[in-house]
Write an enzyme that holds these catalytic residues in place. Structure first.
Site, PDB file in Angstrom:
ATOM      1  N   GLY A  94      35.677  48.248  39.695  1.00 41.95           N
ATOM      2  CA  GLY A  94      35.322  46.892  39.259  1.00 41.95           C
ATOM      3  C   GLY A  94      36.347  45.847  39.622  1.00 41.95           C
ATOM      4  CG  HIS A 101      44.858  42.155  38.759  1.00 39.22           C
ATOM      5  ND1 HIS A 101      44.347  42.166  40.026  1.00 39.22           N
ATOM      6  CD2 HIS A 101      43.817  42.330  37.935  1.00 39.22           C
ATOM      7  CE1 HIS A 101      43.045  42.333  39.979  1.00 39.22           C
ATOM      8  NE2 HIS A 101      42.685  42.454  38.712  1.00 39.22           N
TER       9      HIS A 101
END
Ligand code: 5GP
Ligand code: ZN
Length: 115
Positions: A94, A101
């Site tokens: 996803g 990050h």
């Protein structure tokens, strides 16, 4: 990297609600929070995903990002209640922004398994 949203955040071209800023790592509030606390932790150098953070350099970077996320969680008062760190990777993971990050999520009880 020219058209990377998070590189633009690093350069200051896109404003964010900053939580903690250092020369090599940033923490800022996610624009679309999924929990009362939703902070993104990113390296200031462009790395597309954790798939590109392997070997000695990758170990150093991931250690730095994880330790930094833990420091931010402490500073935001999340140690007692707990929190979740997430790294979405590639299509099945996803990932939507291809600058590495960590999501730091807290302030509510998380469910398992994740969606
Ligand atoms: P991913 O889906 O790649 O794991 O997470 C990307 C995250 O970046 C999403 O949670 C999204 O809300 C956040 N995001 C995307 N663009 C911006 C932006 O311009 N500013 C901030 N603060 N967050 C962003
Ligand atoms: Zn980038």
């Amino acid at each position: 990297m020219a058209d990377c949203i998070f590189c633009k955040i690093v350069s200051g071209a896109i404003p964010v609600k900053m939580v903690k800023k250092t020369p090599d790592v940033l923490a800022f509030h996610d624009v679309n929070p999924q929990a009362p606390v939703h902070v993104l932790v990113i390296p200031t150098n462009h790395v597309a995903s954790i798939r590109d953070a392997q070997g000695p350099e990758g170990e150093k970077l991931m250690g730095r990002l994880l330790a930094f996320a833990a420091e931010v969680a402490t500073e935001l008062g999340l140690d007692d209640s707990g929190y979740r760190l997430v790294i979405n990777t590639g299509p099945d993971g996803g990932q939507s922004v291809f600058h590495l990050h960590l999501h730091l999520l807290g302030g509510r009880r998380m469910t398992w398994p994740p969606g």
